[in-house]
Design an enzyme around this catalytic site. Structure first.
Site, PDB file in Angstrom:
ATOM      1  N   TYR A  32     -15.516  85.969 -43.111  1.00  0.00           N
ATOM      2  CA  TYR A  32     -16.824  85.726 -43.707  1.00  0.00           C
ATOM      3  C   TYR A  32     -16.891  86.277 -45.124  1.00  0.00           C
ATOM      4  O   TYR A  32     -15.991  86.982 -45.563  1.00  0.00           O
ATOM      5  CB  TYR A  32     -17.925  86.338 -42.830  1.00  0.00           C
ATOM      6  CG  TYR A  32     -18.040  87.838 -42.949  1.00  0.00           C
ATOM      7  CD1 TYR A  32     -17.096  88.673 -42.366  1.00  0.00           C
ATOM      8  CD2 TYR A  32     -19.078  88.424 -43.670  1.00  0.00           C
ATOM      9  CE1 TYR A  32     -17.194  90.050 -42.490  1.00  0.00           C
ATOM     10  CE2 TYR A  32     -19.188  89.806 -43.797  1.00  0.00           C
ATOM     11  CZ  TYR A  32     -18.238  90.611 -43.202  1.00  0.00           C
ATOM     12  OH  TYR A  32     -18.328  91.965 -43.337  1.00  0.00           O
ATOM     13  N   ARG A  51     -11.436  85.364 -52.310  1.00  0.00           N
ATOM     14  CA  ARG A  51     -11.095  86.320 -51.243  1.00  0.00           C
ATOM     15  C   ARG A  51     -11.214  85.675 -49.870  1.00  0.00           C
ATOM     16  O   ARG A  51     -10.427  85.952 -48.966  1.00  0.00           O
ATOM     17  CB  ARG A  51     -11.979  87.569 -51.350  1.00  0.00           C
ATOM     18  CG  ARG A  51     -11.601  88.643 -50.332  1.00  0.00           C
ATOM     19  CD  ARG A  51     -12.371  89.934 -50.524  1.00  0.00           C
ATOM     20  NE  ARG A  51     -13.799  89.772 -50.278  1.00  0.00           N
ATOM     21  CZ  ARG A  51     -14.710  90.709 -50.520  1.00  0.00           C
ATOM     22  NH1 ARG A  51     -14.327  91.869 -51.038  1.00  0.00           N
ATOM     23  NH2 ARG A  51     -15.978  90.503 -50.264  1.00  0.00           N
ATOM     24  N   ARG A  99     -11.417  78.881 -23.791  1.00  0.00           N
ATOM     25  CA  ARG A  99     -11.000  80.245 -24.103  1.00  0.00           C
ATOM     26  C   ARG A  99      -9.566  80.546 -23.678  1.00  0.00           C
ATOM     27  O   ARG A  99      -9.230  80.554 -22.499  1.00  0.00           O
ATOM     28  CB  ARG A  99     -11.943  81.241 -23.433  1.00  0.00           C
ATOM     29  CG  ARG A  99     -11.673  82.676 -23.871  1.00  0.00           C
ATOM     30  CD  ARG A  99     -12.618  83.657 -23.204  1.00  0.00           C
ATOM     31  NE  ARG A  99     -12.412  85.010 -23.725  1.00  0.00           N
ATOM     32  CZ  ARG A  99     -11.420  85.812 -23.361  1.00  0.00           C
ATOM     33  NH1 ARG A  99     -10.544  85.423 -22.455  1.00  0.00           N
ATOM     34  NH2 ARG A  99     -11.297  87.009 -23.902  1.00  0.00           N
ATOM     35  N   HIS A 101      -6.211  83.064 -25.638  1.00  0.00           N
ATOM     36  CA  HIS A 101      -5.967  83.882 -26.818  1.00  0.00           C
ATOM     37  C   HIS A 101      -5.225  83.142 -27.925  1.00  0.00           C
ATOM     38  O   HIS A 101      -5.531  83.314 -29.100  1.00  0.00           O
ATOM     39  CB  HIS A 101      -5.198  85.148 -26.435  1.00  0.00           C
ATOM     40  CG  HIS A 101      -6.047  86.160 -25.726  1.00  0.00           C
ATOM     41  ND1 HIS A 101      -6.659  85.895 -24.531  1.00  0.00           N
ATOM     42  CD2 HIS A 101      -6.393  87.421 -26.067  1.00  0.00           C
ATOM     43  CE1 HIS A 101      -7.351  86.960 -24.167  1.00  0.00           C
ATOM     44  NE2 HIS A 101      -7.204  87.901 -25.077  1.00  0.00           N
ATOM     45  N   LYS A 146     -11.381  90.203 -44.495  1.00  0.00           N
ATOM     46  CA  LYS A 146     -12.828  90.272 -44.235  1.00  0.00           C
ATOM     47  C   LYS A 146     -13.100  89.515 -42.928  1.00  0.00           C
ATOM     48  O   LYS A 146     -13.579  88.385 -42.900  1.00  0.00           O
ATOM     49  CB  LYS A 146     -13.641  89.724 -45.416  1.00  0.00           C
ATOM     50  CG  LYS A 146     -15.073  90.279 -45.453  1.00  0.00           C
ATOM     51  CD  LYS A 146     -15.675  90.166 -46.825  1.00  0.00           C
ATOM     52  CE  LYS A 146     -17.175  90.422 -46.838  1.00  0.00           C
ATOM     53  NZ  LYS A 146     -17.596  91.767 -46.438  1.00  0.00           N
ATOM     54  N   GLU A 178     -12.838 104.256 -47.207  1.00  0.00           N
ATOM     55  CA  GLU A 178     -13.959 103.511 -47.809  1.00  0.00           C
ATOM     56  C   GLU A 178     -15.219 103.803 -47.000  1.00  0.00           C
ATOM     57  O   GLU A 178     -15.219 104.684 -46.159  1.00  0.00           O
ATOM     58  CB  GLU A 178     -13.640 102.010 -47.850  1.00  0.00           C
ATOM     59  CG  GLU A 178     -13.402 101.371 -46.495  1.00  0.00           C
ATOM     60  CD  GLU A 178     -13.135  99.859 -46.554  1.00  0.00           C
ATOM     61  OE1 GLU A 178     -13.474  99.208 -47.559  1.00  0.00           O
ATOM     62  OE2 GLU A 178     -12.597  99.337 -45.563  1.00  0.00           O
ATOM     63  N   LEU A 202     -11.047  97.127 -47.653  1.00  0.00           N
ATOM     64  CA  LEU A 202     -11.370  95.815 -48.199  1.00  0.00           C
ATOM     65  C   LEU A 202     -11.428  95.963 -49.721  1.00  0.00           C
ATOM     66  O   LEU A 202     -12.113  96.857 -50.225  1.00  0.00           O
ATOM     67  CB  LEU A 202     -12.726  95.325 -47.674  1.00  0.00           C
ATOM     68  CG  LEU A 202     -13.075  93.911 -48.157  1.00  0.00           C
ATOM     69  CD1 LEU A 202     -12.266  92.875 -47.376  1.00  0.00           C
ATOM     70  CD2 LEU A 202     -14.557  93.632 -48.013  1.00  0.00           C
TER      71      LEU A 202
END
Ligand code: PSZ
Length: 283
Positions: A32, A51, A99, A101, A146, A178, A202
């Site tokens: 995101y 990014r 579903r 993996h 991210k 961070e 990040l």
């Protein structure tokens, strides 16, 4: 009326529904970005979208847009929702599939959603500064992505918040990495230090704007690890993010760091940041 983007279409927020087998929902399998809008204009959108494409590549996802296509689509949502000062949130999950993996077949397209929010700049906090709490960094070792997986971040933020603090200062052992949703900076004898852009943080867009300002204003900034001892002995501490901008930290609770008010270098960077906003967004 509030509009959102669902798989490339702009539609009513109420009509936007996500499948329960969306991999973002089930695994946090996606990425995101949050982009700031000042004066109805994106701030550092290209950097955020670049990014985003890098995050996608790092998790083996191909986004079905070019950067320009994506930016245009996002801009039309901002316009449609009449956002003056706010943010746009966008995410791509790996798509909808039964579903399991393993990544789904190549024909499963990433699921794209976006929405906007009108928000004011945190003027009062920027002026007075905020409090922070040291919290052990227990996240995974790919914090450069991210990712939608934010459990480590949100648990740290919750711990700080319950202690009355704005942010958690994360540390791996003695090294400060961070914030839970920001980058961290210390100032000592006029020199700024921030953790290098490795897999442990990040690489924030605001962090990079700050580095540009430092270059322009001849302020020394070192991308160098610093430890808790240095943090607590610093002259100034500040954090940076898309919505927090250059945010002074005036107290680390339960520790020896406490200042009357935001420091001189922090103030200089805040002024520099104002200029960047004015330059790009004409405010
Ligand atoms: O509105 C919010 O709460 C936001 S908007 C962006 C963030 C929070 N945080 C971004 C972030 C982060 O999540 C981590 C773990 N480290 C650094 C940052 C700063 O990145 P930029 O400057 O790109 O927002």
């Amino acid at each position: 009326m509030d509009y959102v983007i669902l798989d490339g279409q702009i539609l009513d927020r109420n009509k936007a529904k996500v499948d329960i087998e969306d991999r973002g929902y089930q695994f946090g399998d996606g990425i995101y970005e949050v982009i700031r809008v000042y004066n109805s204009t994106f701030f550092t959108a290209d950097e955020h979208l670049t990014r985003l494409f890098q995050s996608a590549e790092k998790i083996g996802m191909t986004l079905p847009y070019t950067l320009e296509e994506l930016k245009n689509l996002l801009a039309s949502l901002v316009k449609r929702n009449n956002i003056n000062d706010g943010t746009i949130y966008l995410q791509f999950s790996r798509g909808v599939a039964a579903r399991q993996h393993h990544y789904p077949d190549k024909d499963v397209k990433p699921a794209f959603t976006a929405y906007t929010k009108e928000i004011e700049r945190p003027k009062d906090k920027l002026k007075k500064g905020v409090h922070a709490k040291l919290v052990e960094d227990v996240r995974w070792l790919r914090c450069d992505i991210k990712s939608l997986n934010l459990l480590g971040n949100i648990m740290a933020k919750q711990e700080a918040s319950e202690a009355g603090c704005f942010e958690a200062i994360l540390h791996r052992g003695s090294t400060v990495t961070e914030g839970s949703s920001s980058n961290m900076f210390i100032v000592k004898d006029g020199i700024i230090k921030t953790h290098p852009a490795t897999n442990l943080i990040l690489n924030g867009i605001t962090r990079r704007v700050i580095m540009d300002i430092c270059k322009e204003q001849n302020i020394t900034i070192k991308e160098e690890e610093f430890n808790i001892e240095e943090l607590l002995a610093a002259d100034e501490i500040f954090l940076a993010s898309t919505t927090s901008e250059v945010m002074p930290i005036v107290k680390v609770i339960g520790e020896s760091f406490e200042t009357e008010e935001p420091g001189e270098i922090t103030r200089k960077l805040q002024a520099g940041f104002e200029k960047k906003i004015a330059l790009q967004c004409g405010e």
